[in-house]
Design a protein around this motif. Sequence first.
Motif, PDB file in Angstrom:
ATOM      1  N   GLY A 236       6.750 -12.903  39.799  1.00 46.08           N
ATOM      2  CA  GLY A 236       5.333 -12.696  40.078  1.00 46.08           C
ATOM      3  C   GLY A 236       4.451 -13.272  38.979  1.00 46.08           C
ATOM      4  N   GLU A 237       4.887 -13.133  37.712  1.00 50.19           N
ATOM      5  CA  GLU A 237       4.119 -13.710  36.612  1.00 50.19           C
ATOM      6  C   GLU A 237       4.192 -15.226  36.630  1.00 50.19           C
ATOM      7  N   TYR A 238       5.336 -15.781  37.054  1.00 47.55           N
ATOM      8  CA  TYR A 238       5.517 -17.226  37.036  1.00 47.55           C
ATOM      9  C   TYR A 238       4.536 -17.929  37.974  1.00 47.55           C
ATOM     10  N   LEU A 239       3.991 -17.185  38.930  1.00 43.97           N
ATOM     11  CA  LEU A 239       2.969 -17.772  39.807  1.00 43.97           C
ATOM     12  C   LEU A 239       1.783 -18.286  39.002  1.00 43.97           C
ATOM     13  N   THR A 240       1.455 -17.589  37.896  1.00 42.90           N
ATOM     14  CA  THR A 240       0.330 -18.043  37.067  1.00 42.90           C
ATOM     15  C   THR A 240       0.682 -19.353  36.366  1.00 42.90           C
ATOM     16  N   GLN A 241       1.960 -19.534  36.030  1.00 42.28           N
ATOM     17  CA  GLN A 241       2.389 -20.776  35.376  1.00 42.28           C
ATOM     18  C   GLN A 241       2.307 -21.959  36.343  1.00 42.28           C
ATOM     19  N   LEU A 242       2.454 -21.651  37.629  1.00 44.39           N
ATOM     20  CA  LEU A 242       2.414 -22.691  38.652  1.00 44.39           C
ATOM     21  C   LEU A 242       1.000 -22.932  39.176  1.00 44.39           C
ATOM     22  N   GLY A 243       0.039 -22.157  38.690  1.00 42.68           N
ATOM     23  CA  GLY A 243      -1.331 -22.293  39.165  1.00 42.68           C
ATOM     24  C   GLY A 243      -1.569 -21.658  40.516  1.00 42.68           C
ATOM     25  N   LEU A 244      -0.679 -20.730  40.916  1.00 42.63           N
ATOM     26  CA  LEU A 244      -0.797 -20.091  42.224  1.00 42.63           C
ATOM     27  C   LEU A 244      -1.485 -18.734  42.149  1.00 42.63           C
ATOM     28  N   ALA A 245      -1.754 -18.236  40.950  1.00 44.80           N
ATOM     29  CA  ALA A 245      -2.359 -16.911  40.799  1.00 44.80           C
ATOM     30  C   ALA A 245      -3.023 -16.823  39.430  1.00 44.80           C
ATOM     31  N   LYS A 246      -3.821 -15.781  39.247  1.00 45.37           N
ATOM     32  CA  LYS A 246      -4.465 -15.573  37.944  1.00 45.37           C
ATOM     33  C   LYS A 246      -4.612 -14.077  37.692  1.00 45.37           C
ATOM     34  N   SER A 247      -4.282 -13.662  36.466  1.00 40.89           N
ATOM     35  CA  SER A 247      -4.357 -12.249  36.104  1.00 40.89           C
ATOM     36  C   SER A 247      -5.814 -11.772  36.093  1.00 40.89           C
ATOM     37  N   PHE A 248      -5.998 -10.460  36.205  1.00 39.32           N
ATOM     38  CA  PHE A 248      -7.342  -9.882  36.238  1.00 39.32           C
ATOM     39  C   PHE A 248      -7.272  -8.427  35.807  1.00 39.32           C
ATOM     40  N   LEU A 249      -8.413  -7.813  35.651  1.00 38.84           N
ATOM     41  CA  LEU A 249      -8.498  -6.393  35.316  1.00 38.84           C
ATOM     42  C   LEU A 249      -8.845  -5.597  36.561  1.00 38.84           C
ATOM     43  N   ALA A 250      -8.004  -4.626  36.914  1.00 41.07           N
ATOM     44  CA  ALA A 250      -8.288  -3.712  38.020  1.00 41.07           C
ATOM     45  C   ALA A 250      -8.820  -2.406  37.433  1.00 41.07           C
ATOM     46  N   TYR A 251      -9.813  -1.824  38.081  1.00 44.85           N
ATOM     47  CA  TYR A 251     -10.408  -0.603  37.535  1.00 44.85           C
ATOM     48  C   TYR A 251     -11.010   0.243  38.656  1.00 44.85           C
ATOM     49  N   ALA A 252     -11.295   1.490  38.309  1.00 44.59           N
ATOM     50  CA  ALA A 252     -12.042   2.385  39.210  1.00 44.59           C
ATOM     51  C   ALA A 252     -12.915   3.281  38.354  1.00 44.59           C
ATOM     52  N   GLN A 253     -14.034   3.735  38.915  1.00 38.00           N
ATOM     53  CA  GLN A 253     -14.952   4.630  38.212  1.00 38.00           C
ATOM     54  C   GLN A 253     -15.349   5.777  39.136  1.00 38.00           C
ATOM     55  N   TRP A 254     -15.502   6.934  38.563  1.00 39.16           N
ATOM     56  CA  TRP A 254     -15.959   8.080  39.346  1.00 39.16           C
ATOM     57  C   TRP A 254     -16.593   9.110  38.412  1.00 39.16           C
ATOM     58  N   ASP A 255     -17.417   9.978  38.980  1.00 39.01           N
ATOM     59  CA  ASP A 255     -18.136  10.991  38.202  1.00 39.01           C
ATOM     60  C   ASP A 255     -17.675  12.387  38.602  1.00 39.01           C
ATOM     61  N   GLU A 256     -17.711  13.270  37.639  1.00 41.53           N
ATOM     62  CA  GLU A 256     -17.438  14.679  37.885  1.00 41.53           C
ATOM     63  C   GLU A 256     -18.623  15.476  37.388  1.00 41.53           C
ATOM     64  N   ALA A 257     -19.091  16.391  38.218  1.00 47.23           N
ATOM     65  CA  ALA A 257     -20.267  17.198  37.900  1.00 47.23           C
ATOM     66  C   ALA A 257     -19.959  18.145  36.732  1.00 47.23           C
ATOM     67  N   PRO A 258     -20.989  18.611  36.034  1.00 49.84           N
ATOM     68  CA  PRO A 258     -20.771  19.588  34.964  1.00 49.84           C
ATOM     69  C   PRO A 258     -20.046  20.825  35.484  1.00 49.84           C
ATOM     70  N   ARG A 259     -19.159  21.342  34.677  1.00 47.95           N
ATOM     71  CA  ARG A 259     -18.437  22.559  35.064  1.00 47.95           C
ATOM     72  C   ARG A 259     -19.310  23.775  34.839  1.00 47.95           C
ATOM     73  N   ALA A 260     -19.085  24.767  35.693  1.00 48.62           N
ATOM     74  CA  ALA A 260     -19.823  26.026  35.544  1.00 48.62           C
ATOM     75  C   ALA A 260     -19.382  26.691  34.249  1.00 48.62           C
ATOM     76  N   ALA A 261     -20.350  27.292  33.564  1.00 49.91           N
ATOM     77  CA  ALA A 261     -20.027  27.992  32.315  1.00 49.91           C
ATOM     78  C   ALA A 261     -19.141  29.183  32.598  1.00 49.91           C
ATOM     79  N   ALA A 262     -18.240  29.462  31.687  1.00 44.78           N
ATOM     80  CA  ALA A 262     -17.318  30.591  31.860  1.00 44.78           C
ATOM     81  C   ALA A 262     -18.101  31.904  31.790  1.00 44.78           C
ATOM     82  N   ALA A 263     -17.694  32.835  32.634  1.00 45.75           N
ATOM     83  CA  ALA A 263     -18.369  34.139  32.656  1.00 45.75           C
ATOM     84  C   ALA A 263     -18.117  34.893  31.369  1.00 45.75           C
ATOM     85  N   LYS A 264     -19.165  35.553  30.849  1.00 49.23           N
ATOM     86  CA  LYS A 264     -19.036  36.323  29.612  1.00 49.23           C
ATOM     87  C   LYS A 264     -18.653  37.760  29.908  1.00 49.23           C
TER      88      LYS A 264
END
Length: 264
Positions: A236-264
Amino acid sequence: MNAPVATKRWRIRRRWYVLTALLLVLAALWRQFPGPRFGLAFTLATGIGRDALQHRIDALEDAAIRRAPMSAQDKQFLGDFYRTLASGGKLVILARQTGRMMDHYLDGSGRDYRLDPAIFTGNAKVRAQMALLDKRVAGLPCLDGQRYSSETFYMPDRSQTDSVFGLYYGSVHLTRKNTAKGCSRHWRAEVPWVWPSYPSLRAKYGDPHAESFPLPNLQSFFLGPRRALRVDNGLGEYLTQLGLAKSFLAYAQWDEAPRAAAAK
């Protein structure tokens, strides 16, 4: 109408239904996998013709290790083979994002590629690293824009099937932000889609074939894993040597809401 005649007619109709269904499936495969990819898709799915395909893959792997020149026909075959894997992955829900990443790899742009967060959020290894980051920042002031990062770790995990095929070594990052409702958390997971080269595999394991992954098929399901097709990561890596592919960065982003404060 007597029973024997009715039974005979039903058998004829049933055979016609089966034949019609088979033709419809073949037609669908033909549209999805044009030209030589149809035969590759058929072998990858059923295992029929697996030995001949394995022999050709093995020969190309040996040539890649020796850095032997590859013909235009060999390059065309490799392009068709990996495009078939990409299309097949996109048809299977459990490997859909892997198929899309393979397509992007073969497109050769090298641009960053955004994933659906599920490949990370449903992954036990990633969740464990997220928990470590949460523990690390617990009790610290919520500094707006402050970023915390995990170490690089091996992300594939059976808890998220797509990750087994599509992820490799990556990292997770946590950025906190002050909001009216509290300290929110922004997550980003990153995986460089860089395949290991044959020289790096030889240096790491002493064997360039060390990372070889199985591609299951119908025969391997019934006759055992030995009937699966095996392909080196190094190819699979050798494909880049042959000019058939190119590496890249894959990523994902997501948000999580503030957590509720613990009960006292």
